[in-house]
Design an enzyme around this catalytic site. Sequence first.
Site, PDB file in Angstrom:
ATOM      1  N   ASP A   1       0.808  -1.230   0.000  1.00 28.52           N
ATOM      2  CA  ASP A   1       0.000   0.000   0.000  1.00 28.52           C
ATOM      3  C   ASP A   1       0.836   1.273   0.000  1.00 28.52           C
ATOM      4  O   ASP A   1       0.356   2.347   0.385  1.00 28.52           O
ATOM      5  CB  ASP A   1      -0.936   0.013   1.221  1.00 28.52           C
ATOM      6  CG  ASP A   1      -1.792  -1.229   1.282  1.00 28.52           C
ATOM      7  OD1 ASP A   1      -2.095  -1.708   2.382  1.00 28.52           O
ATOM      8  OD2 ASP A   1      -2.142  -1.743   0.200  1.00 28.52           O
TER       9      ASP A   1
HETATM   10  N1  LIG Z   1       3.344  -6.298  -3.158  1.00 30.98           N
HETATM   11  C1  LIG Z   1       2.079  -5.873  -3.034  1.00 30.98           C
HETATM   12  N2  LIG Z   1       1.079  -6.739  -3.196  1.00 30.98           N
HETATM   13  C2  LIG Z   1      -0.189  -6.289  -3.102  1.00 30.98           C
HETATM   14  C3  LIG Z   1      -0.477  -4.951  -2.766  1.00 30.98           C
HETATM   15  C4  LIG Z   1       0.634  -4.051  -2.633  1.00 30.98           C
HETATM   16  O1  LIG Z   1       0.459  -2.838  -2.372  1.00 30.98           O
HETATM   17  N3  LIG Z   1       1.882  -4.554  -2.780  1.00 30.98           N
HETATM   18  N4  LIG Z   1      -1.773  -4.552  -2.540  1.00 30.98           N
HETATM   19  C5  LIG Z   1      -2.653  -5.663  -2.269  1.00 30.98           C
HETATM   20  C6  LIG Z   1      -4.057  -5.354  -1.952  1.00 30.98           C
HETATM   21  N5  LIG Z   1      -4.220  -5.088  -0.530  1.00 30.98           N
HETATM   22  C7  LIG Z   1      -4.611  -3.865  -0.170  1.00 30.98           C
HETATM   23  O2  LIG Z   1      -4.941  -3.034  -1.005  1.00 30.98           O
HETATM   24  C8  LIG Z   1      -3.985  -6.105   0.440  1.00 30.98           C
HETATM   25  C9  LIG Z   1      -4.131  -7.389   0.092  1.00 30.98           C
HETATM   26  C10 LIG Z   1      -3.905  -8.391   1.050  1.00 30.98           C
HETATM   27  C11 LIG Z   1      -3.549  -8.101   2.306  1.00 30.98           C
HETATM   28  C12 LIG Z   1      -3.315  -9.204   3.285  1.00 30.98           C
HETATM   29  O3  LIG Z   1      -2.978  -8.973   4.396  1.00 30.98           O
HETATM   30  N6  LIG Z   1      -3.476 -10.472   2.771  1.00 30.98           N
HETATM   31  C13 LIG Z   1      -3.219 -11.647   3.562  1.00 30.98           C
HETATM   32  C14 LIG Z   1      -4.238 -12.721   3.183  1.00 30.98           C
HETATM   33  C15 LIG Z   1      -5.641 -12.199   3.228  1.00 30.98           C
HETATM   34  C16 LIG Z   1      -6.636 -13.175   2.622  1.00 30.98           C
HETATM   35  O4  LIG Z   1      -6.283 -14.230   2.173  1.00 30.98           O
HETATM   36  O5  LIG Z   1      -7.798 -12.757   2.602  1.00 30.98           O
HETATM   37  C17 LIG Z   1      -1.882 -12.222   3.110  1.00 30.98           C
HETATM   38  O6  LIG Z   1      -1.522 -12.026   1.931  1.00 30.98           O
HETATM   39  O7  LIG Z   1      -1.303 -12.931   3.940  1.00 30.98           O
HETATM   40  C18 LIG Z   1      -3.364  -6.786   2.637  1.00 30.98           C
HETATM   41  C19 LIG Z   1      -3.604  -5.774   1.699  1.00 30.98           C
HETATM   42  C20 LIG Z   1      -2.555  -6.690  -3.350  1.00 30.98           C
HETATM   43  N7  LIG Z   1      -1.213  -7.174  -3.326  1.00 30.98           N
END
Ligand SMILES: Nc1nc2c(c(=O)[nH]1)N[C@@H](CN(C=O)c1ccc(C(=O)N[C@@H](CCC(=O)O)C(=O)O)cc1)CN2
Length: 288
Positions: free
Chosen positions: A232
């Site tokens: 983000d």
């Molecule tokens: N490298 C990046 N990847 C992603 C970004 C980014 O800015 N840099 N944005 C995300 C989208 N996002 C917020 O906008 C976001 C997505 C996922 C998570 C999170 O904590 N995910 C957990 C799993 C959650 C689930 O399975 O429902 C995780 O990955 O462990 C936080 C923010 C898209 N990718």
Amino acid sequence: MPLNDARYILTATGPSAQGQVAVITAFINNLEGYVEEFNQFDDVEEESFFARACFRIKAAANPGCAELIEAFTKTATRFFMEWSITDADHRPRVLIFGSRLDHCVRDILYRWRSGELNMDVMGLVSNHENLAPIAAEHGIPYFFLPVTDASRSQQETRLMEIVCETESELLILARYMQVLSDSLCEQLLGRAINIHHSFLPGFKGARPYHQAYKRGVKVIGATAHYITTDLDEGPIIDQVVERVDHSLTPVKLESLGRNCECVALHRAVKLHIERRVFLNGMRTVIFV
Ligand SMILES: Nc1nc2c(c(=O)[nH]1)N[C@@H](CN(C=O)c1ccc(C(=O)N[C@@H](CCC(=O)O)C(=O)O)cc1)CN2
């Protein structure tokens, strides 16, 4: 505008120097080109130059994109510019990514079908199965890529295979809730747009509407940005906000926020595919 005129978009950026605007307009003028739109910005702090020209050439005088690129190379090198010349009607190939929520996926697909977004959708990629009917509805391939901590690396390898197989130029993360790895972010810099469901830099990460509720904010919003390794933190392309008050529960904030997300994401995608967005370090220059 005579229908068979050829239309092109020239974008250029580089260290600021005297004469950059002149060489671009002279290049177009020497081609008997007609400048339909010209934008330029000089970042005095960074001493960086940004320009976008949309121009047309009569069919009889049109050398074609390859010739234009060859002809401009000499000029651009003199000014150490990073630049591109593309057909103004080029339709970039895009992949849409989603997880469980469908509002941004459906909105982008509607605006594509209605002709608002001049692009070719190569498929819908998701780590869950619930969006498959939407892909079938729109007659596009559905790529189901489940992910666990153990399978994250293989999943990302398959993800990049799909990007390469479909020759996709842009990835639209339409509430795709998986954090992409550093290596993927490096490969996708400037061509993966994410919609974050908060008015960044406030409330990063997951569950921003609950964070907003607890904080008692009076404005919520959504932010479309390029993804980077720092979650983000990527360069912001567009933001949309909505006033709220104490009476709205997290669920109501989420419902209000859905519209902000759809508007910010489609505006950012449209600006990107019209080559109106320039990366300027961790910021952007946008020619609307
Ligand atoms: N490298 C990046 N990847 C992603 C970004 C980014 O800015 N840099 N944005 C995300 C989208 N996002 C917020 O906008 C976001 C997505 C996922 C998570 C999170 O904590 N995910 C957990 C799993 C959650 C689930 O399975 O429902 C995780 O990955 O462990 C936080 C923010 C898209 N990718």
